[in-house]
Design an enzyme around this catalytic site. Structure first.
Site, PDB file in Angstrom:
ATOM      1  N   ASP A   8       0.800  -0.970   0.147  1.00 19.54           N
ATOM      2  CA  ASP A   8       0.034  -0.290   0.080  1.00 19.54           C
ATOM      3  C   ASP A   8       0.865   1.193   0.138  1.00 19.54           C
ATOM      4  OD1 ASP A   8      -2.183   1.714   0.435  1.00 19.54           O
ATOM      5  OD2 ASP A   8      -2.179   1.547   2.499  1.00 19.54           O
ATOM      6  N   ASP A  10      -0.539   4.661   0.789  1.00 22.70           N
ATOM      7  CA  ASP A  10      -0.848   5.927   1.533  1.00 22.70           C
ATOM      8  C   ASP A  10      -0.688   5.422   3.154  1.00 22.70           C
ATOM      9  OD1 ASP A  10      -1.198   7.175  -0.405  1.00 22.70           O
ATOM     10  OD2 ASP A  10      -3.631   6.957  -0.566  1.00 22.70           O
ATOM     11  N   ASP A 133      -2.084  -0.409   5.732  1.00 19.42           N
ATOM     12  CA  ASP A 133      -2.664  -0.117   7.070  1.00 19.42           C
ATOM     13  C   ASP A 133      -4.186  -0.032   7.265  1.00 19.42           C
ATOM     14  OD1 ASP A 133      -2.827   2.029   5.115  1.00 19.42           O
ATOM     15  OD2 ASP A 133      -3.540   3.427   6.726  1.00 19.42           O
TER      16      ASP A 133
HETATM   17 MG   LIG Z   1      -3.031   3.038   3.295  1.00 19.58          MG
END
Ligand SMILES: [Mg+2]
Length: 189
Positions: A8, A10, A133
């Site tokens: 990922d 971000d 996340d």
């Molecule tokens: Mg993220």
């Protein structure tokens, strides 16, 4: 054939939420900090006059182009790229794709541009690992990849989950490196 790691972008490679809250705090005269955001629903932490207008900051020109880089993310992904095929799996937003891609190419030149995947349904992808996340993305990943390994990149908004111990969690990129070093050693044995 090398195994595939989806990463990922971000708040895993970049420091998105810090800049996002900084812009919000200035405009709405607030003092929200990263540690205050204890769930994925960021809107619920904003002032009532802001609400879901907080998403407009993500559409500002250059927002994604100048974000800070997570500590050690460059070094560890460079090391990982020797042993694994790396794919950046990041949310699609037509306002942000160009900035995101250019940021990735500038700071992560060891990841091929063609391996950048804009995707809001990460469970569609067949991968061996996913580092993310967003807990919902890890859950989706396991539906498609029951024998894969999902790694939750620790953030305040993903700590309050059920069956915590059932998931791999990494506090930072050096811990991720340690985990993969062990995995590689075990494969060689
Ligand atoms: Mg993220």
């Amino acid at each position: 054939m090398k195994k595939k790691i989806g990463i990922d972008c971000d708040d895993v490679l970049n420091c998105l939420v810090e800049k996002w809250l900084q812009d919000y705090n200035i405009e709405y005269n607030d003092n929200l900090q990263k540690e205050d955001i204890k769930s994925w629903d960021i809107v619920s932490y904003t002032k009532p006059e802001c609400g879901d207008k907080i998403y407009k900051f993500l559409g500002q020109p250059n927002f994604f182009r100048n974000l800070d880089i997570k500590p050690n993310a460059q070094e560890v992904t460079k090391w990982l790229s020797e042993f694994y095929d790396l794919y950046i799996v990041t949310a699609y937003d037509r306002r942000a794709c160009k900035d995101k891609a250019e940021w990735i190419m500038e700071h992560f030149p060891h990841i091929p541009e063609k391996n950048i995947i804009f995707c809001n349904h990460k469970g569609l992808l067949k991968l061996d690992y996913l580092i993310d996340d967003g807990f919902h993305n890890i859950v989706d990943f396991y539906k498609t990849n029951p024998y894969g390994t999902g790694i939750i990149f620790d953030e305040p908004w993903n700590r309050d989950i059920e069956n915590k111990e059932a998931y791999h969690r990494a506090e930072d990129w050096l811990i991720i490196q340690d985990g993969f070093r062990l995995a590689l050693e075990n494969e060689l044995m």
